[in-house]
Design an enzyme around this catalytic site. Sequence first.
Site, PDB file in Angstrom:
ATOM      1  CE1 TYR A  36      -5.239  -1.565   4.214  1.00 49.17           C
ATOM      2  CE2 TYR A  36      -3.977   0.414   3.752  1.00 49.17           C
ATOM      3  CZ  TYR A  36      -4.633  -0.718   3.305  1.00 49.17           C
ATOM      4  OH  TYR A  36      -4.674  -1.015   1.962  1.00 49.17           O
ATOM      5  CB  SER A  41      -0.846  -0.027   1.275  1.00 50.94           C
ATOM      6  OG  SER A  41      -1.448   1.218   1.537  1.00 50.94           O
TER       7      SER A  41
HETATM    8  P1  NAP Z   1     -11.747  -5.103  -1.264  1.00 49.75           P
HETATM    9  O1  NAP Z   1     -12.489  -4.514  -2.439  1.00 49.75           O
HETATM   10  O2  NAP Z   1     -12.253  -4.829   0.098  1.00 49.75           O
HETATM   11  O3  NAP Z   1     -11.471  -6.672  -1.462  1.00 49.75           O
HETATM   12  C1  NAP Z   1     -10.758  -7.430  -0.510  1.00 49.75           C
HETATM   13  C2  NAP Z   1     -11.270  -8.846  -0.512  1.00 49.75           C
HETATM   14  O4  NAP Z   1     -10.629  -9.604   0.527  1.00 49.75           O
HETATM   15  C3  NAP Z   1     -12.786  -8.922  -0.265  1.00 49.75           C
HETATM   16  O5  NAP Z   1     -13.353  -9.865  -1.125  1.00 49.75           O
HETATM   17  C4  NAP Z   1     -12.812  -9.356   1.179  1.00 49.75           C
HETATM   18  O6  NAP Z   1     -14.027  -9.961   1.581  1.00 49.75           O
HETATM   19  C5  NAP Z   1     -11.644 -10.320   1.218  1.00 49.75           C
HETATM   20  N1  NAP Z   1     -11.268 -10.662   2.583  1.00 49.75           N
HETATM   21  C6  NAP Z   1     -11.266  -9.857   3.673  1.00 49.75           C
HETATM   22  N2  NAP Z   1     -10.895 -10.545   4.767  1.00 49.75           N
HETATM   23  C7  NAP Z   1     -10.657 -11.815   4.359  1.00 49.75           C
HETATM   24  C8  NAP Z   1     -10.257 -13.004   5.022  1.00 49.75           C
HETATM   25  N3  NAP Z   1     -10.006 -13.023   6.337  1.00 49.75           N
HETATM   26  N4  NAP Z   1     -10.123 -14.138   4.298  1.00 49.75           N
HETATM   27  C9  NAP Z   1     -10.379 -14.137   2.981  1.00 49.75           C
HETATM   28  N5  NAP Z   1     -10.766 -13.052   2.283  1.00 49.75           N
HETATM   29  C10 NAP Z   1     -10.908 -11.908   2.973  1.00 49.75           C
HETATM   30  O7  NAP Z   1     -10.299  -4.540  -1.336  1.00 49.75           O
HETATM   31  P2  NAP Z   1      -9.422  -4.024  -2.575  1.00 49.75           P
HETATM   32  O8  NAP Z   1      -9.532  -2.550  -2.591  1.00 49.75           O
HETATM   33  O9  NAP Z   1      -9.675  -4.814  -3.805  1.00 49.75           O
HETATM   34  O10 NAP Z   1      -8.003  -4.371  -1.963  1.00 49.75           O
HETATM   35  C11 NAP Z   1      -7.321  -5.596  -2.181  1.00 49.75           C
HETATM   36  C12 NAP Z   1      -5.974  -5.480  -1.510  1.00 49.75           C
HETATM   37  O11 NAP Z   1      -5.304  -4.321  -1.999  1.00 49.75           O
HETATM   38  C13 NAP Z   1      -6.056  -5.288   0.007  1.00 49.75           C
HETATM   39  O12 NAP Z   1      -4.983  -5.966   0.617  1.00 49.75           O
HETATM   40  C14 NAP Z   1      -5.914  -3.790   0.180  1.00 49.75           C
HETATM   41  O13 NAP Z   1      -5.437  -3.423   1.439  1.00 49.75           O
HETATM   42  C15 NAP Z   1      -4.926  -3.479  -0.911  1.00 49.75           C
HETATM   43  N6  NAP Z   1      -4.911  -2.107  -1.375  1.00 49.75           N
HETATM   44  C16 NAP Z   1      -6.030  -1.471  -1.803  1.00 49.75           C
HETATM   45  C17 NAP Z   1      -5.939  -0.165  -2.297  1.00 49.75           C
HETATM   46  C18 NAP Z   1      -7.107   0.613  -2.797  1.00 49.75           C
HETATM   47  O14 NAP Z   1      -6.953   1.822  -3.032  1.00 49.75           O
HETATM   48  N7  NAP Z   1      -8.269   0.018  -3.030  1.00 49.75           N
HETATM   49  C19 NAP Z   1      -4.706   0.456  -2.336  1.00 49.75           C
HETATM   50  C20 NAP Z   1      -3.569  -0.222  -1.839  1.00 49.75           C
HETATM   51  C21 NAP Z   1      -3.697  -1.497  -1.371  1.00 49.75           C
HETATM   52  P3  NAP Z   1     -15.182  -8.981   2.226  1.00 49.75           P
HETATM   53  O15 NAP Z   1     -15.828  -8.280   1.061  1.00 49.75           O
HETATM   54  O16 NAP Z   1     -16.104  -9.896   2.967  1.00 49.75           O
HETATM   55  O17 NAP Z   1     -14.472  -8.036   3.156  1.00 49.75           O
HETATM   56  C1  GCO Z   2      -7.005   5.186   3.117  1.00 46.65           C
HETATM   57  C2  GCO Z   2      -7.055   4.224   1.969  1.00 46.65           C
HETATM   58  C3  GCO Z   2      -5.697   3.628   1.673  1.00 46.65           C
HETATM   59  C4  GCO Z   2      -5.757   2.801   0.411  1.00 46.65           C
HETATM   60  C5  GCO Z   2      -4.481   2.242  -0.089  1.00 46.65           C
HETATM   61  C6  GCO Z   2      -3.476   3.265  -0.451  1.00 46.65           C
HETATM   62  O1  GCO Z   2      -7.949   5.208   3.897  1.00 46.65           O
HETATM   63  O2  GCO Z   2      -6.046   5.957   3.183  1.00 46.65           O
HETATM   64  O3  GCO Z   2      -8.028   3.240   2.118  1.00 46.65           O
HETATM   65  O4  GCO Z   2      -5.137   3.036   2.764  1.00 46.65           O
HETATM   66  O5  GCO Z   2      -6.708   1.788   0.501  1.00 46.65           O
HETATM   67  O6  GCO Z   2      -3.980   1.187   0.689  1.00 46.65           O
HETATM   68  O7  GCO Z   2      -2.394   2.659  -1.071  1.00 46.65           O
END
Ligand code: NAP
Ligand code: GCO
Length: 264
Positions: free
Chosen positions: A157, A144
């Site tokens: 986080y 992240s």
């Molecule tokens: P998301 O839309 O919330 O999808 C995450 C998935 O993981 C959901 O299907 C969730 O299920 C599942 N999950 C949560 N807890 C779990 C568990 N204990 N066992 C199995 N599955 C589980 O998130 P996303 O935005 O696609 O993010 C995916 C990854 O990228 C995460 O690690 C997040 O921190 C990272 N990330 C996201 C962003 C961003 O801007 N979106 C940026 C940087 C990093 P539920 O729907 O039931 O929660």
């Molecule tokens: C926040 C966001 C971030 C992003 C992501 C950034 O509240 O600042 O949710 O943490 O999800 O991980 O890279």
Amino acid sequence: MDKFRLDGKVALITGASYGIGFAIAAAMAEAGATIVFNDIKQELVDKGLAAYKEAGIKAHGYVCDVTDEDAVNALIAKVTAEVGHINVLVNNAGIIKRIPMCEMKAAEFRQVIDVDLNAPFIVSKAVIPDMIQQGGGKIINICSMMSELGRETVSAYAAAKGGLKMLTRNIASEYGEYNIQCNGIGPGYIATPQTAPLREIQPDGSRHPFDQFIISKTPAARWGDATDLGGPAVFLASAASDFVNGHILYVDGGILAYIGKQPK
Ligand code: NAP
Ligand code: GCO
């Protein structure tokens, strides 16, 4: 370009019914990989299976909570027997809780650490022995901006994602000699359900202040789309990155390079 292909590879992407995990899986499928994913609930797995089918991808979906070590070990044994040896693991499943630190309960902090840091440890240690037996493998940890930066309300986080960066480097250090490459992808701000609350349109019809803030902090001047992560993920899963190890590839439209737009 053959080095970028993933034909014959089995890729397990955790939490990949939708969002970033789904987009990464779809890109890997396009590069030839067989896709396996898990999610925490059956409804999500069913939703994911329907979405993969609609995208023309034959994916294998399983219910598994990645924080439950016994369930993870059972999942890995089942996938290996039913689909094949896992060549690529993407630790994608993650959660966030946006709560000011002094108002956050220790149990809430622990829950975030459990999913975002302990689970990648649990799933990685479940696949590494077989990767060693198979002569190598690829692990990609979804880190992240918060692996590098802090901000209000995301202490758990940021602690987890900072830890995940170091777990990535440590797996590379410990298992690199077995031809295992462990790298991270650090997505910038990506428009997914996880970040939807930060993009909510305000009652007066204006954009959310955080939405405007992110646009001004991103040289690309936009939120990322989950598909922006496909190419980097395929690269890190493929033989094209065989000498890339312990690296965090930030896919952030330039956020980490930029001081931010000066106020007018
Ligand atoms: P998301 O839309 O919330 O999808 C995450 C998935 O993981 C959901 O299907 C969730 O299920 C599942 N999950 C949560 N807890 C779990 C568990 N204990 N066992 C199995 N599955 C589980 O998130 P996303 O935005 O696609 O993010 C995916 C990854 O990228 C995460 O690690 C997040 O921190 C990272 N990330 C996201 C962003 C961003 O801007 N979106 C940026 C940087 C990093 P539920 O729907 O039931 O929660
Ligand atoms: C926040 C966001 C971030 C992003 C992501 C950034 O509240 O600042 O949710 O943490 O999800 O991980 O890279």
